[in-house]
Design a protein around this motif. Sequence first.
Motif, PDB file in Angstrom:
ATOM      1  N   LEU A 298       0.832  -1.194   0.000  1.00 33.03           N
ATOM      2  CA  LEU A 298       0.000   0.000   0.000  1.00 33.03           C
ATOM      3  C   LEU A 298       0.872   1.251   0.000  1.00 33.03           C
ATOM      4  O   LEU A 298       1.769   1.391   0.826  1.00 33.03           O
ATOM      5  CB  LEU A 298      -0.931   0.005   1.221  1.00 33.03           C
ATOM      6  N   TYR A 299       0.565   2.163  -0.920  1.00 31.09           N
ATOM      7  CA  TYR A 299       1.319   3.416  -1.024  1.00 31.09           C
ATOM      8  C   TYR A 299       0.550   4.587  -0.419  1.00 31.09           C
ATOM      9  O   TYR A 299       1.121   5.441   0.255  1.00 31.09           O
ATOM     10  CB  TYR A 299       1.639   3.692  -2.494  1.00 31.09           C
ATOM     11  N   SER A 300      -0.766   4.625  -0.640  1.00 25.53           N
ATOM     12  CA  SER A 300      -1.578   5.724  -0.121  1.00 25.53           C
ATOM     13  C   SER A 300      -2.959   5.189   0.246  1.00 25.53           C
ATOM     14  O   SER A 300      -3.672   4.663  -0.611  1.00 25.53           O
ATOM     15  CB  SER A 300      -1.704   6.846  -1.159  1.00 25.53           C
ATOM     16  N   ASN A 301      -3.313   5.336   1.529  1.00 26.26           N
ATOM     17  CA  ASN A 301      -4.605   4.855   2.022  1.00 26.26           C
ATOM     18  C   ASN A 301      -5.657   5.933   1.776  1.00 26.26           C
ATOM     19  O   ASN A 301      -6.080   6.650   2.687  1.00 26.26           O
ATOM     20  CB  ASN A 301      -4.507   4.520   3.511  1.00 26.26           C
ATOM     21  N   ILE A 302      -6.105   6.029   0.543  1.00 25.42           N
ATOM     22  CA  ILE A 302      -7.063   7.069   0.173  1.00 25.42           C
ATOM     23  C   ILE A 302      -8.413   6.840   0.833  1.00 25.42           C
ATOM     24  O   ILE A 302      -9.071   7.774   1.270  1.00 25.42           O
ATOM     25  CB  ILE A 302      -7.205   7.127  -1.360  1.00 25.42           C
ATOM     26  N   GLY A 303      -8.843   5.586   0.914  1.00 22.38           N
ATOM     27  CA  GLY A 303     -10.157   5.284   1.463  1.00 22.38           C
ATOM     28  C   GLY A 303     -10.232   5.246   2.964  1.00 22.38           C
ATOM     29  O   GLY A 303     -11.315   5.068   3.525  1.00 22.38           O
ATOM     30  N   LYS A 304      -9.077   5.427   3.649  1.00 20.40           N
ATOM     31  CA  LYS A 304      -9.038   5.379   5.117  1.00 20.40           C
ATOM     32  C   LYS A 304      -9.609   4.062   5.649  1.00 20.40           C
ATOM     33  O   LYS A 304     -10.284   4.021   6.673  1.00 20.40           O
ATOM     34  CB  LYS A 304      -9.806   6.558   5.724  1.00 20.40           C
ATOM     35  N   GLY A 305      -9.324   2.977   4.929  1.00 26.24           N
ATOM     36  CA  GLY A 305      -9.842   1.683   5.338  1.00 26.24           C
ATOM     37  C   GLY A 305      -8.922   0.963   6.300  1.00 26.24           C
ATOM     38  O   GLY A 305      -7.838   1.439   6.667  1.00 26.24           O
ATOM     39  N   ILE A 306      -9.371  -0.222   6.713  1.00 23.10           N
ATOM     40  CA  ILE A 306      -8.624  -1.057   7.654  1.00 23.10           C
ATOM     41  C   ILE A 306      -8.385  -2.411   6.993  1.00 23.10           C
ATOM     42  O   ILE A 306      -9.331  -3.050   6.514  1.00 23.10           O
ATOM     43  CB  ILE A 306      -9.397  -1.231   8.973  1.00 23.10           C
ATOM     44  N   GLY A 307      -7.128  -2.854   6.957  1.00 25.74           N
ATOM     45  CA  GLY A 307      -6.823  -4.147   6.347  1.00 25.74           C
ATOM     46  C   GLY A 307      -5.334  -4.308   6.121  1.00 25.74           C
ATOM     47  O   GLY A 307      -4.513  -3.564   6.658  1.00 25.74           O
ATOM     48  N   ARG A 308      -4.983  -5.296   5.299  1.00 28.46           N
ATOM     49  CA  ARG A 308      -3.577  -5.595   5.030  1.00 28.46           C
ATOM     50  C   ARG A 308      -2.960  -4.530   4.131  1.00 28.46           C
ATOM     51  O   ARG A 308      -3.554  -4.115   3.144  1.00 28.46           O
ATOM     52  CB  ARG A 308      -3.454  -6.951   4.365  1.00 28.46           C
ATOM     53  N   ILE A 309      -1.739  -4.127   4.480  1.00 24.29           N
ATOM     54  CA  ILE A 309      -1.030  -3.136   3.677  1.00 24.29           C
ATOM     55  C   ILE A 309       0.063  -3.771   2.822  1.00 24.29           C
ATOM     56  O   ILE A 309       0.616  -3.117   1.951  1.00 24.29           O
ATOM     57  CB  ILE A 309      -0.430  -2.033   4.572  1.00 24.29           C
ATOM     58  N   LEU A 310       0.373  -5.039   3.071  1.00 23.65           N
ATOM     59  CA  LEU A 310       1.384  -5.753   2.290  1.00 23.65           C
ATOM     60  C   LEU A 310       0.913  -7.175   2.072  1.00 23.65           C
ATOM     61  O   LEU A 310       0.488  -7.852   3.016  1.00 23.65           O
ATOM     62  CB  LEU A 310       2.737  -5.752   3.010  1.00 23.65           C
ATOM     63  N   GLN A 311       0.980  -7.641   0.839  1.00 24.62           N
ATOM     64  CA  GLN A 311       0.600  -9.016   0.556  1.00 24.62           C
ATOM     65  C   GLN A 311       1.363  -9.516  -0.661  1.00 24.62           C
ATOM     66  O   GLN A 311       1.902  -8.735  -1.455  1.00 24.62           O
ATOM     67  CB  GLN A 311      -0.910  -9.139   0.336  1.00 24.62           C
ATOM     68  N   TYR A 312       1.382 -10.833  -0.768  1.00 25.29           N
ATOM     69  CA  TYR A 312       2.132 -11.491  -1.836  1.00 25.29           C
ATOM     70  C   TYR A 312       1.146 -12.275  -2.697  1.00 25.29           C
ATOM     71  O   TYR A 312       0.607 -13.308  -2.266  1.00 25.29           O
ATOM     72  CB  TYR A 312       3.188 -12.419  -1.243  1.00 25.29           C
ATOM     73  N   PRO A 313       0.861 -11.773  -3.913  1.00 20.89           N
ATOM     74  CA  PRO A 313      -0.077 -12.482  -4.791  1.00 20.89           C
ATOM     75  C   PRO A 313       0.380 -13.915  -5.051  1.00 20.89           C
ATOM     76  O   PRO A 313       1.579 -14.210  -5.120  1.00 20.89           O
ATOM     77  CB  PRO A 313      -0.057 -11.641  -6.076  1.00 20.89           C
ATOM     78  N   SER A 314      -0.594 -14.800  -5.172  1.00 18.94           N
ATOM     79  CA  SER A 314      -0.289 -16.206  -5.468  1.00 18.94           C
ATOM     80  C   SER A 314       0.064 -16.357  -6.941  1.00 18.94           C
ATOM     81  O   SER A 314      -0.490 -15.673  -7.801  1.00 18.94           O
ATOM     82  CB  SER A 314      -1.496 -17.078  -5.116  1.00 18.94           C
ATOM     83  N   LEU A 315       1.004 -17.255  -7.226  1.00 19.38           N
ATOM     84  CA  LEU A 315       1.446 -17.515  -8.597  1.00 19.38           C
ATOM     85  C   LEU A 315       1.180 -18.968  -8.950  1.00 19.38           C
ATOM     86  O   LEU A 315       1.481 -19.867  -8.172  1.00 19.38           O
ATOM     87  CB  LEU A 315       2.943 -17.213  -8.750  1.00 19.38           C
ATOM     88  N   LYS A 316       0.646 -19.176 -10.145  1.00 19.11           N
ATOM     89  CA  LYS A 316       0.351 -20.531 -10.618  1.00 19.11           C
ATOM     90  C   LYS A 316       0.613 -20.582 -12.125  1.00 19.11           C
ATOM     91  O   LYS A 316       0.126 -19.740 -12.877  1.00 19.11           O
ATOM     92  CB  LYS A 316      -1.099 -20.904 -10.321  1.00 19.11           C
ATOM     93  N   LEU A 317       1.406 -21.574 -12.565  1.00 23.70           N
ATOM     94  CA  LEU A 317       1.753 -21.690 -13.974  1.00 23.70           C
ATOM     95  C   LEU A 317       0.592 -22.312 -14.747  1.00 23.70           C
ATOM     96  O   LEU A 317       0.078 -23.368 -14.389  1.00 23.70           O
ATOM     97  CB  LEU A 317       3.007 -22.549 -14.144  1.00 23.70           C
TER      98      LEU A 317
END
Length: 463
Positions: free
Chosen positions: A124-143
């Motif tokens: 997350l770079y800018s919390n425009i919506g002032k929400g609550i939640g995860r700020i860092l996550q790792y998308p899942s990868l599948k070939l």
Amino acid sequence: RSASLGKYYMVKNFLYEITLEYIELTGTAFVSLLWGESGNRMGVVPSLNLFSLYEINRSPATLSIRSGQTNSRSIRCHGDGCALAFVDSLSEFNICPRDYFGNSRYDTDLSVLSQENFKVHLSLYSNIGKGIGRILQYPSLKLNYSSFCWQASYTVEIAGLYVLSIVYREEGGRNDEHILGSPYIVTGFAAQTFPSNSIVSIRGVAISKSKLRTGTCMNFTITSRDRHHNFVGQGGDHYHVHLYRVSPLARTPRKNDFDVHLEVIRFGSILDHGNGNYSTKVCPISKGLFEVHMVMIEDSKYQKIEFVHQDFIEQDLSSGTHIRGSPFKLLVEHSFPVPSLCLAYGPGLIGTIVGVPTWFLITLRDAWNNLCDSEWSIFPVSILFLENTSYSVVNMHNGTYKIVFTPLSSGSLFIDVVIRNSSILGAPFRVPVLDGHSSHAYAYAYGKGLFFGTAGDLSSFEV
């Protein structure tokens, strides 16, 4: 054409592929190919210096060219998930490996392709919506074995700007390198409005309990938020606001209590600004303790309010989901008394007797006919007697005041009741005052008999 056209400079001992194209248009035409050293006269190219190409046996031959090693600067991110995301919705994109020349790696053994070293993370770079939640996550990868691309997926919880970083480490390499275009800027949008998280405020301050006078309006703002408290930056929600009058000890109203024909119901107005904020106004005209009900009605249940004989009619006011803090209490007090709606009555305004105490009542009402029964710091009524007459005021604590007075002389007594420089209904009053009972304080005697007399003669005086 001029011989100066078509002149080219060449380097010694290099083989050049020359194509000479010409066409005869009119008359006698000829073409020649000349060469010469710089500054010398041009001459015909000797046949020993001209070469021709001939196709050999088994030509053409089939040539199989395989893709090269994956190169980070040739890899692109494809899909909406590279730029857009919606809270609580799955976002996807594809990473397709390519070699230095941009060739797809579809001809590579899948076991080798599945071992390629990709790293993806979303921050997350800018919390425009002032929400609550995860700020860092790792998308899942599948070939994906049919497209030979890596499928990535993620779900954001906060509306705002994210940085999507995709890096690749080449085989035998020591450093991770960003793919073409990385890092990407991803815009996360809020999800649908979640009523329980939407808030109502007055000038930015949350409401719990408020006080108001009849005839005045309360303006407040409803701000739509989603399940993760993100500000929903668009309109279109169906909010409904109404007042329900209760007593301090009343139970919570049931569904059958919401009858639009009862005086306890009053509706509010809502203005959708189209940006997630809704201006709401309620203007009660009856005093009492109210509950302000603010609900959001789902699209499938929404029914527009109809106007029939200027009355509001709606099928079911209890449907919908309450927003955060609803219902909240609103204490409505009466407004200032209005002279034309205030009344004076009682025996003291019909007729009285000199020296006999009497009284009359004054009932105070505001512009909406509410009894003014608050504890006023100063009695808001002026009692004016044409003659000097003393009086006392008794507050009955129900919007009524008792005026007690004693007339001192007979005749007509004029009484004016004034509120805010205006006489009340029927004032001034003309009250007939009759002679009263005898009183030693006011009776007197006179005549000669009070001062002298003669023995044997009749003396007299009058009382």
